[in-house]
Scaffold this active site. Sequence first.
Site, PDB file in Angstrom:
ATOM      1  CD  GLU A 297      -2.409   1.040   2.882  1.00  0.00           C
ATOM      2  OE1 GLU A 297      -3.296   0.192   3.030  1.00  0.00           O
ATOM      3  OE2 GLU A 297      -2.066   1.835   3.780  1.00  0.00           O
TER       4      GLU A 297
ATOM      5  CB  THR B  13      -4.055   5.415   1.637  1.00  0.00           C
ATOM      6  OG1 THR B  13      -3.098   6.455   1.460  1.00  0.00           O
ATOM      7  CG2 THR B  13      -3.375   4.160   2.108  1.00  0.00           C
TER       8      THR B  13
ATOM      9  NE  ARG C 291     -16.103   5.035  10.513  1.00  0.00           N
ATOM     10  CZ  ARG C 291     -16.024   5.019  11.826  1.00  0.00           C
ATOM     11  NH1 ARG C 291     -17.081   4.678  12.539  1.00  0.00           N
ATOM     12  NH2 ARG C 291     -14.913   5.334  12.443  1.00  0.00           N
TER      13      ARG C 291
ATOM     14  CG  ASP D 262     -10.055   6.542  11.409  1.00  0.00           C
ATOM     15  OD1 ASP D 262     -10.788   5.708  11.972  1.00  0.00           O
ATOM     16  OD2 ASP D 262      -8.954   6.257  10.921  1.00  0.00           O
TER      17      ASP D 262
ATOM     18  CG  HIS E 226     -13.276  -0.278  14.166  1.00  0.00           C
ATOM     19  ND1 HIS E 226     -14.130   0.645  14.688  1.00  0.00           N
ATOM     20  CD2 HIS E 226     -12.446   0.401  13.340  1.00  0.00           C
ATOM     21  CE1 HIS E 226     -13.856   1.843  14.181  1.00  0.00           C
ATOM     22  NE2 HIS E 226     -12.835   1.717  13.354  1.00  0.00           N
TER      23      HIS E 226
ATOM     24  CE  LYS F  35     -16.584  -4.066   7.022  1.00  0.00           C
ATOM     25  NZ  LYS F  35     -15.458  -3.157   7.332  1.00  0.00           N
TER      26      LYS F  35
ATOM     27  CE  LYS G 147      12.307   8.406   3.243  1.00  0.00           C
ATOM     28  NZ  LYS G 147      11.541   9.166   2.247  1.00  0.00           N
TER      29      LYS G 147
HETATM   30  P1  FAD Z   1     -16.928   0.124   9.161  1.00  0.00           P
HETATM   31  O1  FAD Z   1     -16.891  -1.234   8.592  1.00  0.00           O
HETATM   32  O2  FAD Z   1     -18.038   1.023   8.760  1.00  0.00           O
HETATM   33  O3  FAD Z   1     -16.896  -0.036  10.751  1.00  0.00           O
HETATM   34  C1  FAD Z   1     -16.688   1.096  11.582  1.00  0.00           C
HETATM   35  C2  FAD Z   1     -17.221   0.812  12.977  1.00  0.00           C
HETATM   36  O4  FAD Z   1     -18.629   0.812  12.962  1.00  0.00           O
HETATM   37  C3  FAD Z   1     -16.830  -0.562  13.525  1.00  0.00           C
HETATM   38  O5  FAD Z   1     -16.652  -0.429  14.914  1.00  0.00           O
HETATM   39  C4  FAD Z   1     -18.024  -1.439  13.209  1.00  0.00           C
HETATM   40  O6  FAD Z   1     -18.116  -2.534  14.110  1.00  0.00           O
HETATM   41  C5  FAD Z   1     -19.167  -0.443  13.368  1.00  0.00           C
HETATM   42  N1  FAD Z   1     -20.316  -0.680  12.490  1.00  0.00           N
HETATM   43  C6  FAD Z   1     -20.293  -1.064  11.209  1.00  0.00           C
HETATM   44  N2  FAD Z   1     -21.550  -1.102  10.713  1.00  0.00           N
HETATM   45  C7  FAD Z   1     -22.379  -0.720  11.725  1.00  0.00           C
HETATM   46  C8  FAD Z   1     -23.776  -0.528  11.848  1.00  0.00           C
HETATM   47  N3  FAD Z   1     -24.610  -0.783  10.823  1.00  0.00           N
HETATM   48  N4  FAD Z   1     -24.265  -0.105  13.030  1.00  0.00           N
HETATM   49  C9  FAD Z   1     -23.463   0.140  14.086  1.00  0.00           C
HETATM   50  N5  FAD Z   1     -22.116  -0.025  14.027  1.00  0.00           N
HETATM   51  C10 FAD Z   1     -21.583  -0.438  12.859  1.00  0.00           C
HETATM   52  N6  FAD Z   1      -8.586   5.111   6.524  1.00  0.00           N
HETATM   53  C11 FAD Z   1      -8.461   6.170   5.678  1.00  0.00           C
HETATM   54  O7  FAD Z   1      -8.842   7.291   6.044  1.00  0.00           O
HETATM   55  N7  FAD Z   1      -7.906   6.012   4.432  1.00  0.00           N
HETATM   56  C12 FAD Z   1      -7.478   4.802   3.974  1.00  0.00           C
HETATM   57  O8  FAD Z   1      -6.993   4.715   2.853  1.00  0.00           O
HETATM   58  C13 FAD Z   1      -7.588   3.674   4.851  1.00  0.00           C
HETATM   59  N8  FAD Z   1      -7.180   2.448   4.450  1.00  0.00           N
HETATM   60  C14 FAD Z   1      -7.347   1.365   5.298  1.00  0.00           C
HETATM   61  C15 FAD Z   1      -6.960   0.084   4.870  1.00  0.00           C
HETATM   62  C16 FAD Z   1      -7.121  -1.007   5.716  1.00  0.00           C
HETATM   63  C17 FAD Z   1      -6.707  -2.376   5.242  1.00  0.00           C
HETATM   64  C18 FAD Z   1      -7.658  -0.838   7.017  1.00  0.00           C
HETATM   65  C19 FAD Z   1      -7.788  -2.008   7.942  1.00  0.00           C
HETATM   66  C20 FAD Z   1      -8.034   0.425   7.457  1.00  0.00           C
HETATM   67  C21 FAD Z   1      -7.907   1.532   6.600  1.00  0.00           C
HETATM   68  N9  FAD Z   1      -8.307   2.816   6.995  1.00  0.00           N
HETATM   69  C22 FAD Z   1      -8.169   3.885   6.132  1.00  0.00           C
HETATM   70  C23 FAD Z   1      -8.842   3.043   8.345  1.00  0.00           C
HETATM   71  C24 FAD Z   1     -10.379   2.934   8.410  1.00  0.00           C
HETATM   72  O9  FAD Z   1     -10.968   3.981   7.672  1.00  0.00           O
HETATM   73  C25 FAD Z   1     -10.754   3.034   9.893  1.00  0.00           C
HETATM   74  O10 FAD Z   1     -10.295   1.905  10.579  1.00  0.00           O
HETATM   75  C26 FAD Z   1     -12.212   3.337  10.198  1.00  0.00           C
HETATM   76  O11 FAD Z   1     -12.288   3.747  11.554  1.00  0.00           O
HETATM   77  C27 FAD Z   1     -13.164   2.157  10.011  1.00  0.00           C
HETATM   78  O12 FAD Z   1     -13.311   1.839   8.710  1.00  0.00           O
HETATM   79  P2  FAD Z   1     -14.171   0.537   8.260  1.00  0.00           P
HETATM   80  O13 FAD Z   1     -14.227   0.594   6.789  1.00  0.00           O
HETATM   81  O14 FAD Z   1     -13.645  -0.674   8.907  1.00  0.00           O
HETATM   82  O15 FAD Z   1     -15.580   0.938   8.898  1.00  0.00           O
END
Ligand code: FAD
Length: 318
Positions: free
Chosen positions: A19, A50, A125, A127, A184, A200, A306
């Site tokens: 990545e 990203t 999603r 942060d 998470h 998902k 890096k």
């Molecule tokens: P979700 O799957 O939406 O989950 C978020 C939280 O909500 C979890 O606690 C889940 O249990 C809960 N949840 C999900 N659905 C529901 C629902 N219907 N009701 C209530 N709760 C729910 N961040 C960036 O900004 N840019 C990036 O490029 C990036 N790349 C990433 C790549 C990887 C491989 C990973 C692991 C993370 C990455 N992240 C990135 C970080 C990510 O955006 C954060 O971890 C974020 O907080 C959660 O994203 P998610 O897609 O897992 O969210």
Amino acid sequence: MKITDHIKKANGKTLFSFEVIPPKKGNNIEELYANIDPLMEFKPPFIDVTTSREEFVYIDKGNGLLARKITRMRPGTVGICAAIKHKYDVDTVPHVLCGGFTKEETEYVLVDCQYLGIDNVMALRGDAMSHQKYFEPNKEGNQYAVDLVAQIQDLNSGKYLHEVLEASNKSNFCIGVAGYPEKHLESPSLQSDLKRLKEKVAAGADYVVTQMFFDNQKYFQFVAAARKAGIQVPIIPGIKPIAVKRHLQLLPQVFKIDLPEALITTIESCKTNKDVRAVGIEWAIAQSKELLAAGVPVLHYYSMGKSDNIHSIASALF
Ligand code: FAD
């Protein structure tokens, strides 16, 4: 080509991927290429790029006051994906976020990806912004990654927003989502987080990439629990080599992950960050060897700028 097809084509052989992060606004792309160039000898079938959401920046107004502006400091994910794809003839995976984007803007991003021949997207999603306590979705955006997956799936079946189009041109994106071996940080329990992951996948996700972890048992237990919960898609482990001593506090604080005692003790005994980088490489090699032996589909590395350490790790494995 879709990530899932790359995995099928590899026929059980573990693939190498990584990545990258777009350069900060004002920098050029050459530094990014300089970090990708040495890794191409390991023939990654895909490279992730990203996306960062908007953030506050403070601009000196010259009168002793600072003006607060909101901006994206690392724009250009889709453009960078196209540039890398064209330069290296490799698949690229743009990360697409809920946070900071309306559904309309997301649709534009996806349409651009389709025109550019990008076959995979990672649906996340994002942060909370630094001043927010909790993640707040854009009023006209997606709230959870599952909603974003649904939007992408809609496009895959030719359903655009507003239904103003007679869409004969369907996309065919392969969709990746995030998974968390140590749950998470906002999730009340691992079980509840797994339930969300399953949603998902049910909405159309084709594969999972995990958050970094430093103890392989966490990954193995996570995969076993996911399979038990009925999640059958590939689960790709994400590996991050520790690079500086500050990571000892920073990684647990930001990602709510645990570091094994042996790793902590070794890093604490390091005199310089050069020593820490060497320990990080050795740890990641040991982790990767065990994951390779377990037959994981892909070893996916977080390069964070890096790539020399990723090169050292891949040299020991591929
Ligand atoms: P979700 O799957 O939406 O989950 C978020 C939280 O909500 C979890 O606690 C889940 O249990 C809960 N949840 C999900 N659905 C529901 C629902 N219907 N009701 C209530 N709760 C729910 N961040 C960036 O900004 N840019 C990036 O490029 C990036 N790349 C990433 C790549 C990887 C491989 C990973 C692991 C993370 C990455 N992240 C990135 C970080 C990510 O955006 C954060 O971890 C974020 O907080 C959660 O994203 P998610 O897609 O897992 O969210």
